[in-house]
Design a protein around this motif. Structure first.
Motif, short mmCIF file in Angstrom:
data_model
loop_
_atom_site.label_atom_id
_atom_site.label_comp_id
_atom_site.label_asym_id
_atom_site.label_seq_id
_atom_site.Cartn_x
_atom_site.Cartn_y
_atom_site.Cartn_z
N ASN A 1 60.26 35.62 57.44
CA ASN A 1 59.01 36.27 57.07
C ASN A 1 57.80 35.48 57.54
OD1 ASN A 1 60.44 38.31 55.88
ND2 ASN A 1 60.06 37.66 53.77
N GLU A 2 57.84 34.17 57.32
CA GLU A 2 56.69 33.36 57.71
C GLU A 2 56.50 33.35 59.23
OE1 GLU A 2 54.59 29.06 56.85
OE2 GLU A 2 56.64 29.40 56.15
N LYS A 3 57.59 33.21 59.97
CA LYS A 3 57.49 33.21 61.44
C LYS A 3 57.01 34.56 61.95
CE LYS A 3 60.76 29.54 62.59
NZ LYS A 3 62.03 29.19 63.30
N THR A 4 57.50 35.64 61.33
CA THR A 4 57.09 36.98 61.74
C THR A 4 55.60 37.18 61.51
OG1 THR A 4 59.27 37.91 61.23
CG2 THR A 4 57.41 39.45 61.32
N ILE A 5 55.13 36.81 60.33
CA ILE A 5 53.71 36.99 60.00
C ILE A 5 52.83 36.09 60.85
CG2 ILE A 5 52.02 36.63 58.15
CD1 ILE A 5 54.28 37.62 56.22
N GLU A 6 53.27 34.86 61.06
CA GLU A 6 52.50 33.93 61.89
C GLU A 6 52.39 34.46 63.32
OE1 GLU A 6 52.33 29.12 62.84
OE2 GLU A 6 54.09 30.00 61.87
N TYR A 7 53.48 35.04 63.82
CA TYR A 7 53.47 35.59 65.18
C TYR A 7 52.56 36.81 65.29
CZ TYR A 7 55.12 38.14 69.31
OH TYR A 7 55.17 38.83 70.49
N PHE A 8 52.67 37.73 64.33
CA PHE A 8 51.90 38.97 64.39
C PHE A 8 50.41 38.73 64.14
CE2 PHE A 8 55.76 41.28 64.65
CZ PHE A 8 55.44 42.57 65.04
N LEU A 9 50.09 37.84 63.23
CA LEU A 9 48.69 37.66 62.83
C LEU A 9 47.94 36.65 63.70
CD1 LEU A 9 48.91 37.81 58.94
CD2 LEU A 9 48.46 39.64 60.57
N GLU A 10 48.67 35.97 64.58
CA GLU A 10 48.04 35.08 65.55
C GLU A 10 47.14 34.05 64.87
OE1 GLU A 10 45.97 38.02 67.80
OE2 GLU A 10 47.78 38.85 68.72
N MET A 11 45.92 33.90 65.34
CA MET A 11 45.00 32.88 64.85
C MET A 11 44.48 33.18 63.44
SD MET A 11 41.62 34.00 67.06
CE MET A 11 40.46 33.07 66.07
N PHE A 12 44.74 34.38 62.93
CA PHE A 12 44.20 34.75 61.63
C PHE A 12 45.10 34.30 60.47
CE2 PHE A 12 42.82 37.86 64.81
CZ PHE A 12 41.45 37.61 64.77
N TYR A 13 46.31 33.88 60.80
CA TYR A 13 47.21 33.36 59.76
C TYR A 13 46.73 31.99 59.33
CZ TYR A 13 51.35 31.37 57.56
OH TYR A 13 52.20 30.76 56.68
N SER A 14 46.67 31.76 58.01
CA SER A 14 46.15 30.50 57.49
C SER A 14 47.26 29.60 56.95
CB SER A 14 45.11 30.77 56.39
OG SER A 14 44.63 29.56 55.85
N HIS A 15 47.87 29.97 55.83
CA HIS A 15 48.89 29.11 55.25
C HIS A 15 49.78 29.92 54.31
CE1 HIS A 15 45.54 29.04 52.32
NE2 HIS A 15 46.50 28.97 51.41
N HIS A 16 50.83 29.27 53.83
CA HIS A 16 51.83 29.92 52.99
C HIS A 16 51.88 29.20 51.65
CE1 HIS A 16 56.14 31.85 52.96
NE2 HIS A 16 55.43 32.17 51.90
#
Length: 260
Positions: free
Chosen positions: A187-202
């Motif tokens: 889930n984290e890798k998927t979200i990080e990939y899709f959201l690009e630079m907009f992903y902050s932290h988990h």
């Protein structure tokens, strides 16, 4: 993202949703187009309904505001929304809700019923949510694997449009086990990939009560929008039955983006 659909019944909740939608649509170019949908029954005069709807739209008849088109229809909201999605290329439905004022024993509201039935992204604007700001979004997931990664495109478009940061929040029963499972990593890798630079932290929070865990996080953080993926919270897609969505739709005081 080009078009928004706003179900409108002249209530304070729908007026508040329209105000939010106008800010949402005009914040960045390209300015989005808004369709304002009002449902009537067989006893209502269609011309009168159009005039009443146009009087609302005229309040936003300014060059800097988005174009708002009136739609007066007969039928079920879900059926019409799905048809209009194809006909008008609707990207997002924004609907107002009165929150706890519609509380009933079965924990349902008209808004949550609509969300369960319609197969498209829905942004719920509580009547208590006033003003517009969209810089910090929290996406909450459960312990299940994200079943359809394509639903994240709506979140990406919103984050990109407003240059908003997205924090990932996972609620689970045992914090010691969280972050190490196959699904957490996926889930984290998927979200990080899709959201690009907009992903902050988990962030991980241990709590058997999902809503309590979400509120626990929101109390400590300044969040402008809560996004949920209901099918990641219970095994075998049971969340799609609507329990979590019902509760959050009724009690959330933050704009609530449903990605289901």
């Amino acid at each position: 993202m080009k078009t928004l659909l706003i179900p409108f019944d002249f209530s304070k909740a729908s007026e508040n949703a329209l105000k939010y939608s106008v800010e949402f649509a005009m914040h960045e170019k390209p300015i989005l187009k808004i369709y304002l949908l009002h449902l009537i029954d067989e006893h209502t005069n269609e011309d009168d309904a159009h005039k009443k709807l146009k009087s609302i739209i005229n309040e936003y008849d300014k060059p800097e505001y988005p174009k708002i088109e009136p739609l007066v229809k007969r039928g079920r909201l879900t059926t019409l929304a799905l048809a209009l999605r194809q006909e008008l290329q609707i990207d997002l439905v924004i609907v107002g809700t009165r929150g706890t004022e519609v509380f009933r024993k079965d924990m349902t509201s008209n808004t949550s019923k609509f969300i369960r039935e319609v197969d498209m992204p829905v942004l719920v604007i509580p009547e208590k949510s006033q003003g517009f700001n969209l810089r910090n979004i929290v996406l909450t997931t459960g312990e299940e694997k994200i079943p359809d990664r394509n639903v994240l495109f709506t979140l990406l478009e919103i984050a990109r449009r407003f240059n908003a940061k997205v924090n990932l929040l996972t609620i689970g029963r045992d914090k010691k086990m969280m972050g190490d499972s196959e699904y957490d990593e996926f889930n984290e890798k998927t979200i990080e990939y899709f959201l690009e630079m907009f992903y902050s932290h988990h962030t991980f929070i241990a709590n058997e009560d999902i809503v309590e865990g979400i509120n626990q996080y929101l109390e400590k953080q300044h969040i402008d929008m809560l996004a949920i993926m209901p099918k990641t919270h219970l095994a075998k897609d049971k969340a799609s039955q609507g329990k979590l969505t019902n509760i959050l739709t009724i009690y959330s005081e933050k704009p609530l983006l449903i990605l289901d």
